[in-house]
Design an enzyme around this catalytic site. Structure first.
Site, PDB file in Angstrom:
ATOM      1  N   GLY A  70      11.122 101.879  15.298  1.00 50.99           N
ATOM      2  CA  GLY A  70      11.923 102.576  16.297  1.00 50.99           C
ATOM      3  C   GLY A  70      13.393 102.277  16.127  1.00 50.99           C
ATOM      4  O   GLY A  70      13.763 101.254  15.553  1.00 50.99           O
ATOM      5  N   GLU A  71      14.216 103.198  16.591  1.00 56.28           N
ATOM      6  CA  GLU A  71      15.645 102.980  16.494  1.00 56.28           C
ATOM      7  C   GLU A  71      16.309 103.489  17.764  1.00 56.28           C
ATOM      8  O   GLU A  71      16.112 104.638  18.151  1.00 56.28           O
ATOM      9  CB  GLU A  71      16.204 103.698  15.268  1.00 56.28           C
ATOM     10  CG  GLU A  71      17.693 103.502  15.117  1.00 56.28           C
ATOM     11  CD  GLU A  71      18.162 103.631  13.669  1.00 56.28           C
ATOM     12  OE1 GLU A  71      17.373 104.091  12.830  1.00 56.28           O
ATOM     13  OE2 GLU A  71      19.317 103.270  13.405  1.00 56.28           O
ATOM     14  N   GLY A  72      17.032 102.616  18.421  1.00 55.41           N
ATOM     15  CA  GLY A  72      17.763 103.031  19.616  1.00 55.41           C
ATOM     16  C   GLY A  72      19.247 102.995  19.346  1.00 55.41           C
ATOM     17  O   GLY A  72      19.667 102.839  18.193  1.00 55.41           O
ATOM     18  N   THR A  73      20.019 103.133  20.420  1.00 57.55           N
ATOM     19  CA  THR A  73      21.470 103.182  20.234  1.00 57.55           C
ATOM     20  C   THR A  73      22.005 101.846  19.755  1.00 57.55           C
ATOM     21  O   THR A  73      22.953 101.789  19.007  1.00 57.55           O
ATOM     22  CB  THR A  73      22.177 103.524  21.553  1.00 57.55           C
ATOM     23  OG1 THR A  73      21.550 102.800  22.602  1.00 57.55           O
ATOM     24  CG2 THR A  73      22.107 105.006  21.832  1.00 57.55           C
ATOM     25  N   TYR A  74      21.379 100.777  20.180  1.00 58.77           N
ATOM     26  CA  TYR A  74      21.959  99.491  19.829  1.00 58.77           C
ATOM     27  C   TYR A  74      21.040  98.592  19.027  1.00 58.77           C
ATOM     28  O   TYR A  74      21.421  97.507  18.636  1.00 58.77           O
ATOM     29  CB  TYR A  74      22.482  98.783  21.087  1.00 58.77           C
ATOM     30  CG  TYR A  74      21.494  97.937  21.845  1.00 58.77           C
ATOM     31  CD1 TYR A  74      21.537  96.549  21.732  1.00 58.77           C
ATOM     32  CD2 TYR A  74      20.518  98.508  22.646  1.00 58.77           C
ATOM     33  CE1 TYR A  74      20.643  95.756  22.423  1.00 58.77           C
ATOM     34  CE2 TYR A  74      19.627  97.719  23.329  1.00 58.77           C
ATOM     35  CZ  TYR A  74      19.690  96.349  23.221  1.00 58.77           C
ATOM     36  OH  TYR A  74      18.798  95.580  23.906  1.00 58.77           O
ATOM     37  N   ALA A  75      19.825  99.081  18.757  1.00 55.66           N
ATOM     38  CA  ALA A  75      18.907  98.207  18.036  1.00 55.66           C
ATOM     39  C   ALA A  75      17.926  98.990  17.177  1.00 55.66           C
ATOM     40  O   ALA A  75      17.651 100.157  17.434  1.00 55.66           O
ATOM     41  CB  ALA A  75      18.135  97.348  19.028  1.00 55.66           C
ATOM     42  N   VAL A  76      17.423  98.319  16.155  1.00 52.97           N
ATOM     43  CA  VAL A  76      16.334  98.849  15.350  1.00 52.97           C
ATOM     44  C   VAL A  76      15.161  97.906  15.544  1.00 52.97           C
ATOM     45  O   VAL A  76      15.354  96.695  15.571  1.00 52.97           O
ATOM     46  CB  VAL A  76      16.699  98.886  13.855  1.00 52.97           C
ATOM     47  CG1 VAL A  76      15.622  99.589  13.054  1.00 52.97           C
ATOM     48  CG2 VAL A  76      18.039  99.563  13.653  1.00 52.97           C
ATOM     49  N   VAL A  77      13.968  98.460  15.711  1.00 52.31           N
ATOM     50  CA  VAL A  77      12.819  97.595  15.911  1.00 52.31           C
ATOM     51  C   VAL A  77      11.904  97.639  14.685  1.00 52.31           C
ATOM     52  O   VAL A  77      11.599  98.706  14.171  1.00 52.31           O
ATOM     53  CB  VAL A  77      12.024  97.990  17.174  1.00 52.31           C
ATOM     54  CG1 VAL A  77      10.843  97.058  17.376  1.00 52.31           C
ATOM     55  CG2 VAL A  77      12.931  97.970  18.396  1.00 52.31           C
TER      56      VAL A  77
ATOM     57  N   ASP B 135      15.453  99.371  34.847  1.00 54.38           N
ATOM     58  CA  ASP B 135      15.071 100.480  33.954  1.00 54.38           C
ATOM     59  C   ASP B 135      13.559 100.546  33.808  1.00 54.38           C
ATOM     60  O   ASP B 135      13.044 100.660  32.696  1.00 54.38           O
ATOM     61  CB  ASP B 135      15.756 100.338  32.590  1.00 54.38           C
ATOM     62  CG  ASP B 135      15.714 101.642  31.796  1.00 54.38           C
ATOM     63  OD1 ASP B 135      15.448 102.706  32.417  1.00 54.38           O
ATOM     64  OD2 ASP B 135      15.920 101.612  30.568  1.00 54.38           O
TER      65      ASP B 135
END
Lengths: 339, 372
Positions: A47-54, A162
């Protein structure tokens, strides 16, 4: 008999795997960019978000499967990112079976890496997958675990801010784990001013929709109430297209709050523009939530109470009749989530 | 039906297990990272400081002896003597002094920047914890001052961009960020601080509630502000490692207005005359007290009844003593230690410095001669 064999086998396998992995990793290093970072391997990007990659990975010394959240510090010129700091700060305080475990933290190539327990799925995936059947007892079990996790946060004076199905992860043994503390904060002192721009829109409590700068952990309970409704309906309960519409959708379904049950609610600047809807009758709610018992409806309505002061606390939720009546919550490990 | 509560719902609700106990606030505090990582007995704290210092001393001495060996041929006997005299590791006591000196500086800078009380408190707490894990010989305190304040701002949700932070503190971006991760790591990734300000608010409400009509609101406001300052001062002492935040708050209150605080504690925690315990019982409990623990005996249902007045009072009095021991380090002291630190890391400078001093004294006497 089997049990006697297992430890030996496990050890051997894991030792083998470690050896194998390091060989593979070295070989793969140049090919696909897989890197060994000290004790942990990153095997697959999930997964990839705005501030991190998992990434999924393995803890080399134990063979334990883990998830690594790599925070892209390089993209933040202000040093360690605020979301990462919040996540570290709050996860460090909370050790609870229903909150994700922070296993380790390390720095590599200027990136901060959070090593988290590996959790294969989440409630959003389960709700959306129409091949998965789940029962009212399963829902009760998930609600119980979620509320236990949330209660533990709240009694430590931490608000999650959240909560949504996507942030309620499931462990291989069926335990719900509250995750993603990137927006969390301490319960404020009375005079502190907070941003109302928190919580994903569909799960946002009315006080946040009104833009309140003072709110409490009651906002988390609202989110749990919406999640409960979503689990019963298997579609999002209040899916507003934008912030303004979210108010309309919310109040059409649950009634526009008035000064009578929420003193001074009409003084919010956004209040004047609102359409006034009556609260739903009990029959309307029964029709919408066909399978819900009276206790289940009470449980939901008390989490979805407009006035945050009157809304149930996590402790009140946990003590509700809903959890005491039949069916008893399913044993987490017995819930079949594979379709 | 009477008395069959548990039976009537059997199957849905299990009976509470025999050892059922509701988690208390004390239990929660014991799970906090502040308690787990940053609370010590005086002996543990002392040992920690000794260990941190000893470790650094070993590596500094290795470096110094390597330096002497390498430059053996070029050094005069005089110079070797200077080295052995001037370029020596700082002691544990000196480290503590220097850290205290800079902790005060951190407080000063943070207050000068008009940061909220909690951010100031977190800044100096971070700074002091960093030097329980690291020696001043490993990382010079002045290089970490801005980093701690910057991280404290972010951790307390009081974001300031690194550029405007650098501008305000007349520092540079790179210097602020350089040790940020090292700092986070040394803090054991434990960022949440329970400061004594929250308990202060709580006690104030409770005092006004309990002693209604007996206290003047305006006077209370004054005490409140003074106590806040006392608490910030207390954060510069070792009391924060030995006592819980509410204990520190009560000690600050006691210092501010002893009569009022005692009255409050008595009203709140002293058993009524008829229930008063016999002296032996009290003595027994006193023996059981621990530094961090208010009470070790099993909790009863009412949380208030679990607090023993005498134990509480003796704890708070001891805490008060610790708070008054506010370490004050003179500028001269700090300068001397800083110089020592500088020389042990830069042995060549120690030689240069002593040469310069000699020349100065020579030229001084030369001048004098001329005058004569």
């Amino acid at each position: 008999m089997l049990k006697n064999y297992q430890p030996f086998n496990k050890k051997k396998v894991s030792r083998l795997r470690t050896a194998l992995n390091s060989c593979l990793k070295m070989a793969n290093n140049d090919i696909d960019g897989t890197v060994i970072v000290s004790e942990y391997t990153k095997e697959k990007k999930v997964g990839e978000g705005t501030y991190a990659v998992v990434y999924l990975g393995t803890k080399q010394s134990t063979g334990r499967k883990i998830a690594i959240k790599e925070i892209k510090t390089s993209e933040f010129k202000d040093g360690l990112d605020m979301s990462a700091i919040r996540e570290v700060k709050y996860l460090q305080e909370i050790q609870h079976v229903n909150v994700i475990e922070l296993v380790d933290i390390f720095m590599a190539y200027d990136n901060l890496n959070l090593v988290l327990e590996f959790l294969p799925t989440d409630l959003e995936v389960i709700i959306k997958d129409k091949n998965i059947l789940f029962t009212p007892a399963d829902i009760k079990s998930w609600m119980l675990m979620t509320l236990r996790g949330v209660y533990h946060c709240h009694r430590n004076f931490i608000m999650h801010r959240d909560l949504k199905p996507n942030n309620l992860l499931l462990s291989p043994d069926g335990q719900i784990k509250v995750a993603d503390f990137g927006l969390a904060r301490a319960v404020p002192s009375p005079h502190e001013s907070l941003t109302s721009n928190v919580v994903t829109r569909w799960y946002r409590a009315p006080e946040l929709l009104f833009g309140a700068n003072h709110y409490t952990s009651a906002i988390d309970i609202w989110s749990v109430g919406i999640i409960f409704a979503e689990l019963m309906l298997r579609i999002p309960y209040l899916p507003g297209q934008n912030d303004l519409e979210q108010m309309d959708v919310t109040f059409r379904a649950l009634g526009t709050p008035t000064d009578r049950d929420w003193p001074e609610v009409s003084t919010f600047s956004l209040y004047n523009k609102l359409q006034i809807y009556p609260p739903p009758s009990r029959d309307e709610l029964r029709k919408r939530f066909i399978a819900a018992s009276e206790n289940a409806l009470n449980f939901m309505c008390n989490m979805l109470t407009m006035n945050p002061v009157k809304r149930w606390t996590a402790a009140q939720c946990l003590e509700s009749e809903y959890f005491k009546e039949i069916p008893p919550p399913s044993d987490p490990s017995s819930i079949k989530i594979k379709s | 039906m009477e008395g069959s509560d548990s039976k009537s719902v059997s199957g849905t609700v299990q009976e509470k297990p025999a050892n059922y106990k509701r988690i208390s606030d004390d239990d929660l505090y014991r799970h906090s990272s502040q308690y787990r990582f940053w609370s010590f007995t005086p002996e543990q704290l002392e040992q920690k400081r000794i260990d941190t210092n000893a470790q650094a001393v070993v590596s500094v001495e290795e470096r110094l002896s390597a330096f002497r060996d390498e430059n053996n041929a070029d050094l005069t006997e005089e110079e070797v003597k200077t080295l052995l005299e001037k370029a020596v590791p700082v002691t544990m006591e000196e480290e503590v002094k220097l850290v205290n000196f800079y902790a005060k500086k951190v407080q000063g800078i943070a207050q000068h920047m008009n940061l909220p009380t909690e951010v100031v408190a977190t800044s100096l707490t971070f700074f002091r914890r960093f030097y329980l894990e690291n020696s001043v010989m490993d990382i010079d305190p002045k290089t970490i001052v801005h980093t701690t304040i910057f991280l404290a701002c972010k951790s307390e949700n009081y974001f300031i961009s690194v550029d405007s932070f650098a501008k305000k503190t007349k520092s540079v971006r790179e210097a602020i960020l350089k040790h940020e991760f090292k700092l986070l790591e040394s803090l054991k990734f434990s960022l949440l601080n329970h400061h004594p300000y929250r308990p202060l608010h709580g006690f104030f409400l409770d005092i006004q509630n309990l002693l209604t009509g007996k206290v003047d609101i305006k006077y209370m406001g004054q005490i409140y502000e003074n106590c806040k300052k006392r608490i910030t001062e207390a954060l510069l002492t070792d009391a924060i490692y030995f006592y819980t935040p509410p204990q520190i708050t009560l000690a600050a209150l006691l210092l501010e207005d002893e009569a009022l605080t005692l009255k409050y504690l008595e009203t709140k925690f002293k058993p009524k005359e008829e229930e008063a315990e016999t002296e032996t019982e009290v003595d027994e409990k006193k023996k059981n007290k621990k530094v961090e623990d208010k009470d070790n005996s099993p909790k009863e249902d009412k949380p208030e009844s679990s607090i023993n007045y005498d134990v509480l009072l003796s704890l708070i009095l001891a805490c008060k003593e610790k708070i008054i021991e506010l370490p004050s380090v003179t500028m001269d002291d700090a300068k001397n230690i800083a110089a020592k630190l500088y020389f042990c890391n830069n042995p060549m400078k120690a030689i240069a410095n002593s040469k310069r001093k000699q020349e100065e004294s020579v030229s001084d006497s030369g001048e004098k001669k001329q005058k004569i």
